[in-house]
Every structure is written in C-alpha cells, then in structure tokens.
Design a protein around this motif. Structure first.
Motif, PDB file in Angstrom:
ATOM      1  N   CYS A   1       0.857  -1.194   0.000  1.00  0.00           N
ATOM      2  CA  CYS A   1       0.000   0.000   0.000  1.00  0.00           C
ATOM      3  C   CYS A   1       0.896   1.247   0.000  1.00  0.00           C
ATOM      4  O   CYS A   1       2.017   1.206   0.485  1.00  0.00           O
ATOM      5  CB  CYS A   1      -0.836   0.083   1.269  1.00  0.00           C
ATOM      6  N   GLY A   2       0.349   2.344  -0.474  1.00  0.00           N
ATOM      7  CA  GLY A   2       0.992   3.658  -0.344  1.00  0.00           C
ATOM      8  C   GLY A   2       2.373   3.698  -0.959  1.00  0.00           C
ATOM      9  O   GLY A   2       2.617   3.206  -2.061  1.00  0.00           O
ATOM     10  N   THR A   3       3.290   4.280  -0.214  1.00  0.00           N
ATOM     11  CA  THR A   3       4.665   4.418  -0.690  1.00  0.00           C
ATOM     12  C   THR A   3       5.286   3.050  -0.977  1.00  0.00           C
ATOM     13  O   THR A   3       6.044   2.887  -1.936  1.00  0.00           O
ATOM     14  CB  THR A   3       5.487   5.183   0.376  1.00  0.00           C
ATOM     15  N   SER A   4       4.949   2.071  -0.155  1.00  0.00           N
ATOM     16  CA  SER A   4       5.496   0.724  -0.372  1.00  0.00           C
ATOM     17  C   SER A   4       5.023   0.166  -1.710  1.00  0.00           C
ATOM     18  O   SER A   4       5.737  -0.600  -2.366  1.00  0.00           O
ATOM     19  CB  SER A   4       5.064  -0.214   0.761  1.00  0.00           C
TER      20      SER A   4
ATOM     21  N   ILE B   1       5.389  -5.922   0.725  1.00  0.00           N
ATOM     22  CA  ILE B   1       6.325  -4.843   1.057  1.00  0.00           C
ATOM     23  C   ILE B   1       5.625  -3.891   2.012  1.00  0.00           C
ATOM     24  O   ILE B   1       4.532  -3.398   1.733  1.00  0.00           O
ATOM     25  CB  ILE B   1       6.799  -4.090  -0.205  1.00  0.00           C
ATOM     26  N   THR B   2       6.254  -3.642   3.143  1.00  0.00           N
ATOM     27  CA  THR B   2       5.624  -2.794   4.156  1.00  0.00           C
ATOM     28  C   THR B   2       6.669  -2.240   5.113  1.00  0.00           C
ATOM     29  O   THR B   2       7.523  -2.984   5.588  1.00  0.00           O
ATOM     30  CB  THR B   2       4.544  -3.597   4.930  1.00  0.00           C
ATOM     31  N   GLN B   3       6.588  -0.960   5.361  1.00  0.00           N
ATOM     32  CA  GLN B   3       7.484  -0.360   6.341  1.00  0.00           C
ATOM     33  C   GLN B   3       7.135  -0.861   7.733  1.00  0.00           C
ATOM     34  O   GLN B   3       7.974  -1.385   8.448  1.00  0.00           O
ATOM     35  CB  GLN B   3       7.353   1.171   6.261  1.00  0.00           C
ATOM     36  N   SER B   4       5.865  -0.710   8.096  1.00  0.00           N
ATOM     37  CA  SER B   4       5.444  -0.986   9.478  1.00  0.00           C
ATOM     38  C   SER B   4       5.302  -2.467   9.782  1.00  0.00           C
ATOM     39  O   SER B   4       5.428  -2.882  10.928  1.00  0.00           O
ATOM     40  CB  SER B   4       4.093  -0.323   9.735  1.00  0.00           C
ATOM     41  N   GLY B   5       4.958  -3.243   8.758  1.00  0.00           N
ATOM     42  CA  GLY B   5       4.662  -4.651   9.001  1.00  0.00           C
ATOM     43  C   GLY B   5       3.315  -4.861   9.660  1.00  0.00           C
ATOM     44  O   GLY B   5       3.007  -5.964  10.126  1.00  0.00           O
TER      45      GLY B   5
ATOM     46  N   THR C   1       0.280  -3.050   8.300  1.00  0.00           N
ATOM     47  CA  THR C   1      -0.806  -2.542   7.456  1.00  0.00           C
ATOM     48  C   THR C   1      -1.851  -3.651   7.247  1.00  0.00           C
ATOM     49  O   THR C   1      -1.532  -4.733   6.735  1.00  0.00           O
ATOM     50  CB  THR C   1      -0.247  -2.031   6.122  1.00  0.00           C
TER      51      THR C   1
ATOM     52  N   VAL D   1       4.966  10.705   9.252  1.00  0.00           N
ATOM     53  CA  VAL D   1       3.845   9.958   8.656  1.00  0.00           C
ATOM     54  C   VAL D   1       4.095   9.726   7.168  1.00  0.00           C
ATOM     55  O   VAL D   1       3.807   8.658   6.632  1.00  0.00           O
ATOM     56  CB  VAL D   1       2.508  10.683   8.930  1.00  0.00           C
TER      57      VAL D   1
ATOM     58  N   SER E   1       6.173   8.591   4.379  1.00  0.00           N
ATOM     59  CA  SER E   1       7.305   7.662   4.341  1.00  0.00           C
ATOM     60  C   SER E   1       8.396   8.170   3.398  1.00  0.00           C
ATOM     61  O   SER E   1       8.115   8.617   2.284  1.00  0.00           O
ATOM     62  CB  SER E   1       6.778   6.312   3.848  1.00  0.00           C
TER      63      SER E   1
ATOM     64  N   GLU F   1       0.282  14.409   0.496  1.00  0.00           N
ATOM     65  CA  GLU F   1       0.175  13.995   1.898  1.00  0.00           C
ATOM     66  C   GLU F   1       0.455  15.137   2.863  1.00  0.00           C
ATOM     67  O   GLU F   1      -0.238  15.284   3.860  1.00  0.00           O
ATOM     68  CB  GLU F   1       1.200  12.881   2.201  1.00  0.00           C
TER      69      GLU F   1
ATOM     70  N   ALA G   1      -2.563   8.591   9.012  1.00  0.00           N
ATOM     71  CA  ALA G   1      -1.910   7.901  10.127  1.00  0.00           C
ATOM     72  C   ALA G   1      -0.755   7.102   9.558  1.00  0.00           C
ATOM     73  O   ALA G   1      -0.771   6.716   8.385  1.00  0.00           O
ATOM     74  CB  ALA G   1      -2.874   6.970  10.831  1.00  0.00           C
ATOM     75  N   LYS G   2       0.234   6.881  10.369  1.00  0.00           N
ATOM     76  CA  LYS G   2       1.447   6.233   9.890  1.00  0.00           C
ATOM     77  C   LYS G   2       1.203   4.783   9.503  1.00  0.00           C
ATOM     78  O   LYS G   2       1.711   4.300   8.498  1.00  0.00           O
ATOM     79  CB  LYS G   2       2.501   6.309  11.000  1.00  0.00           C
TER      80      LYS G   2
ATOM     81  N   VAL H   1      -1.668   1.884   9.014  1.00  0.00           N
ATOM     82  CA  VAL H   1      -3.120   1.763   8.881  1.00  0.00           C
ATOM     83  C   VAL H   1      -3.540   0.329   9.223  1.00  0.00           C
ATOM     84  O   VAL H   1      -3.506  -0.554   8.376  1.00  0.00           O
ATOM     85  CB  VAL H   1      -3.576   2.194   7.475  1.00  0.00           C
TER      86      VAL H   1
HETATM   87  C1  G6P Z   1      -0.034   4.641   5.327  1.00  0.00           C
HETATM   88  C2  G6P Z   1       1.091   5.650   5.446  1.00  0.00           C
HETATM   89  C3  G6P Z   1       1.942   5.619   4.179  1.00  0.00           C
HETATM   90  C4  G6P Z   1       2.438   4.207   3.923  1.00  0.00           C
HETATM   91  C5  G6P Z   1       1.274   3.215   3.837  1.00  0.00           C
HETATM   92  C6  G6P Z   1       1.757   1.782   3.800  1.00  0.00           C
HETATM   93  O1  G6P Z   1      -0.937   5.074   4.383  1.00  0.00           O
HETATM   94  O2  G6P Z   1       0.584   6.953   5.665  1.00  0.00           O
HETATM   95  O3  G6P Z   1       3.052   6.476   4.347  1.00  0.00           O
HETATM   96  O4  G6P Z   1       3.170   4.182   2.741  1.00  0.00           O
HETATM   97  O5  G6P Z   1       0.447   3.342   5.000  1.00  0.00           O
HETATM   98  O6  G6P Z   1       2.400   1.491   5.014  1.00  0.00           O
HETATM   99  P1  G6P Z   1       3.415   0.304   5.239  1.00  0.00           P
HETATM  100  O7  G6P Z   1       3.788   0.414   6.677  1.00  0.00           O
HETATM  101  O8  G6P Z   1       2.660  -0.944   4.936  1.00  0.00           O
HETATM  102  O9  G6P Z   1       4.554   0.508   4.319  1.00  0.00           O
END
Ligand code: G6P
Length: 619
Positions: free
Chosen positions: A312-315, A358-362, A364, A410, A412, A499, A613-614, A616
C-alpha cells in the motif's frame, strides 16, 4: 493507527503514559486520553486535538496520580474526533476503562442489546460498546471465586469471544489496582518488561526509553500484567507462545535530534539507511546478493515462475520499481497489486508464484490480509519490512529487513529508498541464478555501492532545492512525470506533496500526459519532470516540450552537466549519474525535499498531516 500505552508499577503512571503517547502520536492525533487508578477509582482525562494542544494542558491543570494506567492516541474510525469519543471508554458501572485500536464490527448489535437493558452510552464509538461488554461479563462473574484477581482477565476473555473485528486493547478495573489486561487480534500489541514494572504498548517506540525487553503478542493472546510479572493465555489454542525479544534501536533513534521535523531527519538519514540495507548483503566473489532471511534454497528460488507483490501507499510505489527491476534482471513476470484490492479480488495465481509483501510498518491491515490469503492458498510469502517483530515480519515464511531504524514521519521517505535497495538486491540474486551475467551483475553492484555517497551529495543541495520549493509553494496543482523506472518515482513525488502540503498533485508516465491530463496544464500548474540521461532521454524531452508549448512551468530533475534541458526549463535540479535502474534511489530525494519545504512554507504540520496515520491497521 491509534496508539496504546499502559503502565503497572511503582512509579507515577500518568507522566510515563503521556510521554509514551507523545512518541506514538504519529499513529493518530485526532484526540488523546488517559485513565489512571487512584485509590480504587479510575479517573480519566481526554481531549480532542493533538496531545500538546489538548491532553497535556488538561493533565497539567488536573493531574492524575496512581501507579496503574492506560492511554490512547486516536485516529478516528467510528465517531468524529471529539472529547466524548476519545478513549479511554468506560463500562456501565464506570469502574472498568478500555483503550482500543481496531474496529468492532458487530458493535451495533451489541449496543442495541445493552441499550435495551438500560445501558447509557456517552460516545458514538465501537470501543465504548466493548467496554460495556467487558463490564457486563465482569458483573456476571460476581461471587465466583477467582485465584489471584483473575476475574478481570476472565471477563475480557469472555467478552472477546463475542466480538467480531479487530482489536488491540488495554483494560483496567477500579477493583484491581496493579493489574492491567491486554489482548490483540489484528492490531499490534507489545509487552515491555521492566524491573518491578511492566508496560503495554502498540509500538516499541513508546516504551524503548524504559526497556528494550519486549514480547510481541500474537493474535488471540490475552495478557495480564502486574508490576512483578505477566501471564499470557491464548483464546485460540491451549498454550500461548511467549518469546522475549530485544528492541534493536535506542530511544535516541526515535528522537528528532537537531531537525525541526522527523520527516526532514529521515530524509537526511537516507545515505546511511541505504548503506544499512546493503551491509553484509553483497557477495563479491559470486557476484550476487546474500539474503539469508529468505529461507528458500537456491533450487526453490530457481523454481519461481511468477512474482506477485502486494503493498500500500509508498510501499506500493517501491513495489512498482521492483516490478521493473525483477523483470529486467531476473526475467520473472511480476504483478503489483494494491493489497486492499488483492485481498478481495481472488485473482488466479499460477503455481510456483512467490508472493512478496512490502511494508514499512509490518502492520498494514490490507497487506497483512492479502499475505494471509496467499499463504492460505499455499504460496510462499516473503516480506520486505522495516519493523522487526511486526506481524507481517513474523507471519511471512521469510524476508528481508530494511534496518532503516524507526520511521516516525507519517509521510514515508527512508523506507522507500531502503525498499528499493532491497529489491535491487533481490533482483540481483534472482537474476544471477537465471541469466544475468557476472559482468552485468558486477556493474550493478559497483553502481549500488556509490548510491549512499550520491544521496549525500544530493542532500547537500538542500538550500537550492528549498529555493525552488518556495517559488512554487503557492501552486494549487502539480504534475510529476517520469518514464520507466522514473514513473513510480513520479507517483511517489506526487503522493509526498499531497500527503503533507494538501496540494493536488498527480503522477503520470510522461508520455501518458497527452492522453488527457495535459488539458490541465497552464502557466499556473508546475510540472516536475524526471529526465535523466537514459535510454528514453529524447522521448522524455518531447514530452517536456509538450508541457512547455502549453506554458506550464517546469522543474526538471536531470543528470549532472545536462545543458540541453537547462536551456528549456524554469528550474533544474542536477543529480549524479547512475545506472538507469538505480535512478529511483536518487530521483526521489529532491521530490521528498520539494514536498517538505513546500509544506513547511504553507504552514502545514509536516509530521502529522491531516487525516493520515502512519500505520493503517484497519481496512
Ligand atoms: C499509510 C502511510 C503511508 C504508507 C502506507 C503503507 O498510508 O501513511 O506512508 O506508505 O500506510 O504502510 P506500510 O507500513 O505498509 O509501508
């Protein structure tokens, strides 16, 4: 999405929780609240708005004392951001308080039941219904003899068995000072282990200043925390798996340091974070990448016929770069799917398809659900993830960590460059067990090694980029254009601007403009075009001319020494030369800086953009 902090111990709970909430504010900042047990009553303070503009002032005026407490910072789902809808929420007796991340899907039916029984509700939230449900079970357990105050845990357990939806919760009861109950399903929750004190949190950054020893709870876990111990049971199976882990980063890593915003700090970290993503992962002798965490043998990797990437998003933008990389270097067909679509679309997936999340937070929710669906169908799932111990990292069959450190802004930034770096490594590895020659592999490695220093050199142009940003900060609309590897970068540039500055921005493949969007171009609509000296330079030049012919202002991102473009456009940002597939790692940096400076100039809250939100963790 939403943050939870809880404390049981001997120290004053409120200041610890408030500080934790400040560190979690990037997860939601519509409102915040705290409940603390004081001499067998629970007192709460909650306030709409950001912590320092609301809750912190309230707590200053009306402090809370006590050694057991829970706190919450909210990103609204059910019910507008108001004081009443802020957490914690109470049960009918007013003696049980709950903070909750997630969504209780059957809350309306439960609410009807309680309303019919005469319960009063103060908010429009699903969480308040959960509090009433827990309170109802607690009341029914009156008179039952429980060992060591297990009544609250039992009431929570019984309530959760009735609940449909997702939750990470913290619960306290006025009857049980020194006890806090937590539970999770679909929303992250962590135990922080202290000395004579314990913590509950949705995120390690809230507690890392106090302890580095944590337990990442699993779905269906219910934990009872006391100052000197914690006990975990599982709603789903007989025994809960409890594993103590160490937080890898220090408290300072989640500080802003000398920077005015986390986003700027994280942009400036990228030379180092890309280096971290590369460290120890290149095998010069074999001209390949070493990615031990994949947990797949060479033969298994060789047997992969297709790859589906979900994000999702930037990922998702990084995933698009990954598609081009993997197809070019490994000749494997790749599909990139929005996780939110993929999870419900039920697409046919060929046998021998590898799924990459692919996910920053792990955390989402959509990415997690898509990954679980793929796993259920028997496909191997790998994760490219930043947060160690996150749900996706733990549930994947294997993967690669970014090692980028905490990303708090928030919007990324550093996660994107690290994700692309890892995707380059994966393409190298997959390519080298197929048809990629060692010469071409080595060329890629050599170019990759230069990227951190090249990023630093771009960052040193920050003042010049800022001047350009200020010139265009008043625009209402923006376009971002690029071709091939630069198309996802254009999308990412537009996303960053939207954003944090709320300017309408669109990213397009440069040549696609003429099929419609070019109608929007006029002298007030700037276009940022990525036009490095690559194989499509001349073609992109024609697209640039088409914008210029319609009097659109142009900011061009070019390769150092390009005089041809300079002569045509309004502003130029020069980047060092690299291989075409690696250009996204450089091209995205000036776009991040442009978005940042424009947002600051417009007075926007860069680290806490409205409505976002950072992480989701709801659908
Ligand atoms: C939210 C954040 C975005 C991020 C996306 C995916 O929408 O605001 O910055 O790219 O989630 O998040 P993730 O943690 O899965 O990479």
């Amino acid at each position: 999405m939403c943050g939870i902090v809880g404390y049981v111990g001997v120290r004053e709970a409120a200041p610890i929780i408030l500080e934790g909430l400040r560190r979690l504010e990037y997860r939601g900042y519509d409102s915040a609240g705290i409940a603390v047990l004081t001499r067998s009553v629970i007192q709460s303070r909650k306030k709409k708005g950001k912590i320092d503009e609301g809750l912190a002032i309230l707590l200053n005026q009306h402090p809370l004392q006590g050694h057991t407490g829970i706190g919450h910072t909210r990103w609204a789902t059910h019910g507008a951001p108001t004081d009443e809808n802020s957490h914690p929420h109470f049960d009918q007796s007013g003696r049980i308080a709950v903070v909750h991340n997630g969504v209780i899907e059957n809350y309306d039916r439960l609410k009807e039941r309680f309303m019919a029984a005469g319960h009063q509700f103060r908010s429009q939230t699903d969480t308040e219904v959960l509090a009433h449900l827990i309170g109802d079970h607690y009341a029914k357990l009156a008179g039952v003899d429980f060992a060591e105050n297990e009544r609250l845990t039992e009431a929570v357990t019984r309530a959760l068995r009735e609940v449909i939806g997702t939750y990470g919760i913290g619960v306290v009861s006025a009857d049980h000072p020194g006890i806090m109950v937590g539970a999770r399903r679909g929303s992250p929750l962590i135990i922080g282990i202290g000395d004579g004190e314990n913590y509950l949190s949705s995120d390690t950054s809230a507690i890392v200043a106090h302890t580095r020893q944590v337990v990442y709870l699993n779905d269906y876990d219910v934990v009872t925390l006391r100052p000197e111990r914690f006990d975990v049971i599982s709603l789903g199976s007989d025994t809960a798996r409890v594993q103590i882990s160490q937080i890898e980063f220090s408290a300072e890593a989640s500080e802003k340091g000398k920077y005015p915003h986390y986003m700027l700090k994280e942009i400036f970290e990228q030379g180092r974070t890309v280096e971290n993503a590369l460290r120890g992962r290149i095998d010069f002798d074999e001209v390949t990448a070493k990615l031990g965490g994949l947990n797949l043998t060479t033969a298994q990797l060789r047997a992969v016929d297709n790859i589906v990437i979900t994000a999702c998003g930037t990922s998702w933008h990084a995933a698009l770069v990954g598609e081009y990389l993997l197809e070019e270097f490994a000749h494997i067909p790749v599909e990139v799917e929005y996780a939110s679509e993929f999870r419900y679309r039920n697409p046919p997936i060929e046998r021998n398809t590898l799924i990459l999340a692919i996910t920053q937070s792990g955390e989402t929710a959509d990415t997690l659900a898509g990954m679980r669906e793929a796993k259920r169908r028997g496909h191997p799932v790998l994760a490219i993830c930043n947060v160690v111990g996150s749900t996706i990292a733990r549930e994947a069959d294997g993967g690669v960590y970014l090692h980028a450190g905490p990303e708090i802004g928030v919007a990324s930034t550093k996660a994107f460059t690290s994700q692309v770096t890892v995707l380059v490594l994966l393409s190298l590895l997959m390519g080298r067990i197929r048809m990629l020659s060692s010469q071409r592999g080595m060329q890629l490695i050599r170019a990759l090694e230069q990227i951190p220093a090249q990023i630093e050199s771009i960052l040193s142009q920050d003042e010049a980029i800022k001047r350009i940003a200020l010139k265009y900060a008043g625009a209402d609309d923006f376009f971002f254009l690029g071709r091939l590897y630069n198309f996802p970068v254009a999308l990412e540039g537009a996303l960053k601007l939207k954003e944090i500055s709320y300017i309408h921005a669109e990213g397009y493949p440069a040549a696609e403009m003429k099929h419609g969007p070019i109608a929007m171009i006029d002298e007030k609509t700037p276009t940022v075009i990525l036009i490095p000296r690559d194989g499509l330079y001349d073609k992109t030049m024609s697209n640039l001319q088409e914008i210029k012919a319609r009097c659109g202002p142009i900011i061009a991102i070019v390769t150092e020494g390009d005089t041809q473009v300079r002569a045509l456009v309004d502003d130029v940002i020069e980047l060092p030369a690299t291989l075409e597939p690696l250009f996204p790692l450089l091209g995205v940096i000036p776009l991040q800086l442009l978005a940042y400076h424009i947002a600051v100039k417009r007075g926007c809250d860069v680290d806490k953009p409205r409505n976002l939100a950072k992480s989701v963790t709801v659908e």
